[in-house]
Design a protein around this motif. Structure first.
Motif, PDB file in Angstrom:
ATOM      1  N   ALA A 381       5.502  -1.089  12.041  1.00 45.89           N
ATOM      2  CA  ALA A 381       4.194  -1.739  11.947  1.00 45.89           C
ATOM      3  C   ALA A 381       4.028  -2.441  10.604  1.00 45.89           C
ATOM      4  O   ALA A 381       3.530  -3.572  10.538  1.00 45.89           O
ATOM      5  CB  ALA A 381       3.086  -0.716  12.158  1.00 45.89           C
ATOM      6  N   ALA A 382       4.484  -1.800   9.535  1.00 42.52           N
ATOM      7  CA  ALA A 382       4.355  -2.401   8.208  1.00 42.52           C
ATOM      8  C   ALA A 382       5.174  -3.687   8.104  1.00 42.52           C
ATOM      9  O   ALA A 382       4.729  -4.679   7.512  1.00 42.52           O
ATOM     10  CB  ALA A 382       4.802  -1.398   7.142  1.00 42.52           C
ATOM     11  N   ALA A 383       6.384  -3.684   8.698  1.00 47.40           N
ATOM     12  CA  ALA A 383       7.227  -4.874   8.656  1.00 47.40           C
ATOM     13  C   ALA A 383       6.583  -6.031   9.413  1.00 47.40           C
ATOM     14  O   ALA A 383       6.606  -7.185   8.959  1.00 47.40           O
ATOM     15  CB  ALA A 383       8.605  -4.563   9.237  1.00 47.40           C
ATOM     16  N   VAL A 384       5.994  -5.742  10.568  1.00 43.59           N
ATOM     17  CA  VAL A 384       5.346  -6.787  11.361  1.00 43.59           C
ATOM     18  C   VAL A 384       4.123  -7.336  10.633  1.00 43.59           C
ATOM     19  O   VAL A 384       3.921  -8.560  10.555  1.00 43.59           O
ATOM     20  CB  VAL A 384       4.965  -6.255  12.751  1.00 43.59           C
ATOM     21  N   ILE A 385       3.300  -6.450  10.102  1.00 44.63           N
ATOM     22  CA  ILE A 385       2.087  -6.901   9.396  1.00 44.63           C
ATOM     23  C   ILE A 385       2.449  -7.772   8.202  1.00 44.63           C
ATOM     24  O   ILE A 385       1.823  -8.817   7.949  1.00 44.63           O
ATOM     25  CB  ILE A 385       1.255  -5.681   8.959  1.00 44.63           C
ATOM     26  N   GLU A 386       3.492  -7.379   7.475  1.00 43.78           N
ATOM     27  CA  GLU A 386       3.920  -8.191   6.333  1.00 43.78           C
ATOM     28  C   GLU A 386       4.332  -9.591   6.781  1.00 43.78           C
ATOM     29  O   GLU A 386       3.963 -10.590   6.163  1.00 43.78           O
ATOM     30  CB  GLU A 386       5.085  -7.508   5.619  1.00 43.78           C
ATOM     31  N   ARG A 387       5.072  -9.665   7.877  1.00 42.79           N
ATOM     32  CA  ARG A 387       5.554 -10.962   8.339  1.00 42.79           C
ATOM     33  C   ARG A 387       4.443 -11.860   8.864  1.00 42.79           C
ATOM     34  O   ARG A 387       4.360 -13.046   8.508  1.00 42.79           O
ATOM     35  CB  ARG A 387       6.598 -10.748   9.448  1.00 42.79           C
ATOM     36  N   VAL A 388       3.583 -11.337   9.717  1.00 42.16           N
ATOM     37  CA  VAL A 388       2.580 -12.207  10.331  1.00 42.16           C
ATOM     38  C   VAL A 388       1.569 -12.712   9.316  1.00 42.16           C
ATOM     39  O   VAL A 388       0.926 -13.744   9.524  1.00 42.16           O
ATOM     40  CB  VAL A 388       1.855 -11.517  11.510  1.00 42.16           C
TER      41      VAL A 388
END
Length: 520
Positions: A381-388
């Motif tokens: 979840a942290a990786a996705v939030i950082e990217r978007v």
């Protein structure tokens, strides 16, 4: 005997050819770019005809993050050189086309790209799996793979009797004084038509803009190729009862009169199919462009689509019927025609990067770049939030490019900017996750300025899938099953970082889906 066969022969030194050339050069591949004109970006020396780009150039964004800034910079090509950003070439929000020409020439020069100018390609053949490409000077080149980055070079002329007597967008004079007190018909309802009409409003007596379909506004459809607000002054003049008008219907016939004027037969769509003959002094055809496939020999000519206007492509940007023939740039819009941004620099610069990664993976055993993550729901979840919250590629190539997460045991591989429907690199038998930015279903049928239309609250995570505006979508793909989607609710400032509204629902989704995939 030495092998003089190139790995890659790129046709066209416009933005896409230069972008791919940069990646090929950096990777150390043998390549050559053939350009018909005397310099890079030759198309933009003529187009747009009235010399103002509609690709935005926003210099002052309030952030120093180069990735975020690319969301508002629609003209820069990708590189690691901060001096080669288009925002250093113009202060104008809608810049002059000459500034883009200057930028593209500097880009080609700075990276010392291998370009042969004044090399107009006249023939492409294929024998024994290799392509032979000849130019107008009689030179012949051989390549294992050819990438077509020519853009659209031929006018798209509808089959109207007599249309050959009319002027075209590419040939009609742009000096408004030449239309003084004249009645002008412009065929087409896109930006080139309205750009032309706007240029003539001070001098022409009457301007009619015609086409069989309704005008589609970019602010409603979210397709930047539909009519942009910067070109819609003509609509004002029509609805406020000047002598200008939209003709909704088909032009059936164009007759050139002995005195040089025209009599045009129009079949109207909104008045019980009335047909009327209307006199004009000038007729200008502004109906777009199409791909020129005439240079290809029959056995390697790409199949066409979208009414014969563009090459038909696989998800890997390869011609569906010609292995080894790839396409880059505005021609790739056949993949998201009138929905996405593959026809424009700010979209296809990322498509070109994806194409290069495909070529590296397929032909040079270079794996798709990936970073490793713990396979915990919180880490995913942290990786996705950082990217978007930062990505420009997924922002510009919405619903077309996707980040891909493959979970394998206790670890995960995170790959960026993969064509959404590409089945390579391998995605694993246990399934994978995709991360995209997308508009909601039916978004183009909703007036975004109508306050009576219901919109979900930005804090309503449970109804995020109902949102019409751009927002992140994470899907879990398991072989043999339909994807399971999680929507992250839309946000006015596109900041998806609320622990309660954005992060925790996403973490819970990963928790459920990674647990369920163990049994796959």
């Amino acid at each position: 005997m030495p092998d003089n066969t190139l790995d890659y022969l790129v046709i066209g030194a416009g933005p896409a050819g230069l972008q791919l050339g940069h990646f090929l050069h950096r990777a150390g591949r043998s390549y050559l770019i053939l350009e018909a004109g005397p310099a890079a970006g030759h198309f933009f020396r003529t187009f747009p005809r009235h010399r103002t780009l509609i690709s935005i150039n926003k210099k002052h964004t309030g952030t120093d993050d180069p990735e975020l800034n690319l969301r508002q910079d629609w003209n820069s090509l990708l590189s690691d050189d901060p001096d080669l950003l288009f925002t250093r070439y113009s202060d104008r929000y809608f810049p002059h086309a000459d500034d883009l020409v200057r930028y593209l020439e500097d880009y080609a020069r700075a990276f010392e790209l291998r370009i042969s100018y004044d090399s107009r390609v006249v023939g492409v053949t294929r024998e024994a799996g290799r392509f032979q490409v000849s130019d107008a000077s009689g030179r012949t080149y051989e390549a294992r793979r050819v990438i077509v980055a020519t853009g659209v070079s031929l006018p798209n002329v509808p089959p109207i009797p007599g249309i050959e007597t009319a002027e075209t967008y590419g040939t009609a004079p742009t000096d408004p004084s030449g239309y003084l007190n004249q009645r002008v018909l412009i065929i087409g309802k896109g930006n080139s038509a309205f750009e032309t009409a706007d240029n003539l409003m001070e001098t022409a007596a009457v301007i009619h803009v015609s086409g069989p379909r309704s005008v589609r506004m970019a602010w409603r459809t979210h397709f930047v190729g539909h009519l942009r607000a910067v070109n819609n002054n003509f609509l004002d003049s029509y609805q406020l009862k000047s002598q200008n008008a939209l003709l909704d219907g088909d032009v059936k016939r164009i007759e050139r009169q002995p005195d040089g004027t025209y009599l045009v037969t129009v079949s109207f769509a909104r008045v019980n199919e009335v047909t009327k003959d209307i006199p004009y002094d000038r007729v200008i055809v502004c109906t777009g462009f199409r791909f020129d496939a005439s240079i290809f020999d029959a056995e390697c000519r790409p199949e066409l689509t979208v009414g014969g206007r563009f090459p038909a492509l696989t998800p890997a940007y390869e011609a569906v019927n010609v292995p080894g023939l790839y396409v880059a740039g505005t021609l790739t819009q056949s993949r998201d025609f009138k929905r996405g941004t593959s026809g424009f620099i700010h979209g296809f610069r990322y498509g070109v990067r994806a194409l290069h990664r495909i070529l590296e993976s397929r032909h040079h055993a270079v794996p798709w770049p990936a970073r490793k993550l713990p396979a915990t729901p919180a880490a995913l979840a942290a990786a996705v939030i950082e990217r978007v919250n930062r990505t420009s590629a997924l922002w510009q190539q919405f619903a077309t490019l996707a980040d891909v997460i493959v979970v394998d045991g206790d670890g995960a591989s995170y790959m960026e900017e993969v064509p959404y429907d590409l089945q390579e690199p391998p995605i694993g038998d246990r399934g994978h996750f995709t991360v995209t930015l997308e508009y909601g279903p039916g978004h183009d049928r909703v007036d975004p300025f109508d306050i009576e239309v219901g919109r979900i609250a930005q804090s309503d995570a449970a109804r995020a899938h109902e949102g019409h505006y751009l927002h992140p979508v994470v899907r879990h793909h398991v072989p043999g099953e339909p994807p399971v989607a999680h929507h992250i609710t839309e946000n006015l400032e596109n900041e998806w970082d609320s622990p309660e509204v954005h992060v925790e629902p996403l973490r819970a989704f990963f928790d459920r889906r990674t647990a369920s995939s163990v049994a796959v």
